[in-house]
Enzyme design. Structure first.
Site, PDB file in Angstrom:
ATOM      1  N   ILE A  38      -1.254  -1.992  -5.450  1.00 18.48           N
ATOM      2  CA  ILE A  38      -1.908  -2.617  -6.659  1.00 18.48           C
ATOM      3  C   ILE A  38      -1.975  -2.078  -7.901  1.00 18.48           C
ATOM      4  CG2 ILE A  38      -4.142  -1.311  -6.329  1.00 18.48           C
ATOM      5  CD1 ILE A  38      -5.644  -4.267  -6.117  1.00 18.48           C
ATOM      6  N   ARG A  39      -1.322  -0.622  -7.809  1.00 20.21           N
ATOM      7  CA  ARG A  39      -1.138  -0.198  -9.276  1.00 20.21           C
ATOM      8  C   ARG A  39       0.170   0.731  -9.048  1.00 20.21           C
ATOM      9  NH1 ARG A  39      -5.324   2.358  -6.981  1.00 20.21           N
ATOM     10  NH2 ARG A  39      -6.909   1.078  -8.134  1.00 20.21           N
ATOM     11  N   TYR A  84     -15.329   0.978   8.983  1.00 18.34           N
ATOM     12  CA  TYR A  84     -13.740   1.083   8.925  1.00 18.34           C
ATOM     13  C   TYR A  84     -13.230   1.142  10.442  1.00 18.34           C
ATOM     14  CZ  TYR A  84      -9.506   3.932   8.808  1.00 18.34           C
ATOM     15  OH  TYR A  84      -8.113   4.419   8.755  1.00 18.34           O
ATOM     16  N   GLY A 143       0.924  -1.230  -0.063  1.00 16.82           N
ATOM     17  CA  GLY A 143      -0.030   0.099   0.037  1.00 16.82           C
ATOM     18  C   GLY A 143       0.784   1.134  -0.122  1.00 16.82           C
TER      19      GLY A 143
HETATM   20  C1  VAH Z   1     -10.209   8.723   7.635  1.00 21.51           C
HETATM   21  N1  VAH Z   1      -8.201   9.693   7.298  1.00 21.51           N
HETATM   22  O1  VAH Z   1     -10.668   9.863   7.599  1.00 21.51           O
HETATM   23  C2  VAH Z   1      -8.769   8.567   7.816  1.00 21.51           C
HETATM   24  C3  VAH Z   1      -8.486   8.304   9.384  1.00 21.51           C
HETATM   25  C4  VAH Z   1      -9.037   9.510  11.625  1.00 21.51           C
HETATM   26  C5  VAH Z   1      -9.493   9.387  10.037  1.00 21.51           C
HETATM   27  O2  VAH Z   1      -8.630   7.158   9.766  1.00 21.51           O
HETATM   28  O3  VAH Z   1     -10.785   7.908   7.412  1.00 21.51           O
END
Ligand code: VAH
Length: 332
Positions: free
Chosen positions: A46-47, A153, A19
């Protein structure tokens, strides 16, 4: 020529960055190549990456979820350390939850298993303040506290932290991690994050003299200048193993600000700059995150010190973006 033990050990490291073409990966690659020597740092993504990335040292095309290719590259270059920087960030992950989980989790488990099987000695894996949730204390968020993330996330980051701790406790894997705040730089555009406004605002201030912010004016978030984030990443990886006492992930902080505060800092340089506000789905993500992080554990365990605050970062950002516009520095 005599080398210190430290220099000799540094020379014996060969590092793979998975990455490498992302926002942090790009600048981390540059810095690691300056510290360890270009040919000791194998960049991959990946690129292909930018000009500097491709011409300053070895580069390999790697899909972070492709175990066989990762093993081939580790064997080809006799890799000793892996920095796993590939991930889908908060805003994009809400649009593609399954893909985000697969990329963020499968890549980590592949690399942790390779360390468990002793193919590599050390792993770096980034977590994020996104691992906290709306029930975590908002101000001076402690190293250990309630962590109930409400984003895809954030869920992937808290799960990843526990996998890192599990592989360390059960198999002795030397994996190290930092909970990054929002990261700001002029060299590389961020991709799909909720804190991206804090990068875009500087470019739009110079290019257009105005910026429409997708977060409300009083949305306070923890932030950090890229140079501090890259230095902290290398610092924790070079710390003595016994200094790294936390094996989930370390809180790290430098500053916290709101869109209103960064706009008034920019106005000190560009008096006519205008900011407007039109919040979108990213407001709910930002509202679930801490406002101010307590990173005293990192400062105590491995002597973390930040260098940049909002004023000095704004200076750096505006000076360098202007140089990019004039062609003195390469654009993103
Ligand atoms: C995001 N830049 O905005 C990332 C980060 C704390 C934010 O993990 O998802």
């Amino acid at each position: 020529m005599f080398y210190t033990i430290y220099e000799f050990l540094k020379m014996s490291e060969t590092i793979l960055i998975i990455g490498a073409c992302g926002q942090i990966g790009t600048e981390l690659t540059q810095k690691l190549r300056s510290v360890y020597g270009n040919n000791s740092i194998i960049a991959s993504d990946i690129r292909e990456g930018n000009e500097d990335m491709m011409h300053s040292g070895p580069f390999e095309i790697i899909d972070a979820t492709d175990r066989e290719t990762i093993i081939k590259v580790i064997e080809k270059y006799k890799i000793t350390q892996v920095y796993l920087m590939a991930a889908m960030l908060s805003a994009t992950a809400e649009k593609y939850p399954q893909k985000a989980w697969e990329l963020n989790m499968n890549s980590l488990l592949i690399v942790l298993d390779l360390a468990k099987e002793k193919l590599i000695k050390q792993v770096y894996w980034p977590s994020s303040i996104a691992a906290f949730g709306p029930t975590s204390p908002k101000v001076n968020t402690p190293q250990q506290t309630v962590m109930e993330p409400t984003t895809v996330y954030g869920i992937s980051k808290i799960a990843g932290e526990h996998w890192c701790n599990y592989y360390h406790q059960k198999f002795g894997v030397d994996v190290r991690s930092i909970r990054y705040p929002g990261i700001i730089s002029w060299k590389t555009k961020p991709g799909g994050g909720t804190t991206d406004y804090a990068v875009d605002i500087y470019f739009k201030a110079i290019e257009e003299g105005k910026y429409e912010c997708f977060l409300e004016e009083d949305t306070r978030l923890p932030m950090m200048y890229m140079e501090d984030a890259v230095n902290a990443t290398i610092q924790i990886m070079q710390a003595d193993e016994k200094e790294v006492k936390t094996r989930t992930s370390y809180n790290l902080a430098a500053m916290s600000f709101t869109p209103k505060e960064i706009a008034s800092e920019i106005k000190k340089h560009i008096p006519n700059f205008e900011i407007s506000y039109k919040s979108d789905f990213r407001q709910a993500i930002a509202n679930s995150w801490p406002q101010v992080i307590d990173d005293s554990q990192a400062r105590k365990d491995w002597n973390w010190q930040h260098k940049f605050d909002l004023e000095s970062m704004t200076n750096e950002m505006l000076i360098n973006i202007k140089k990019q516009q004039e062609g003195v520095l390469p654009s993103m």
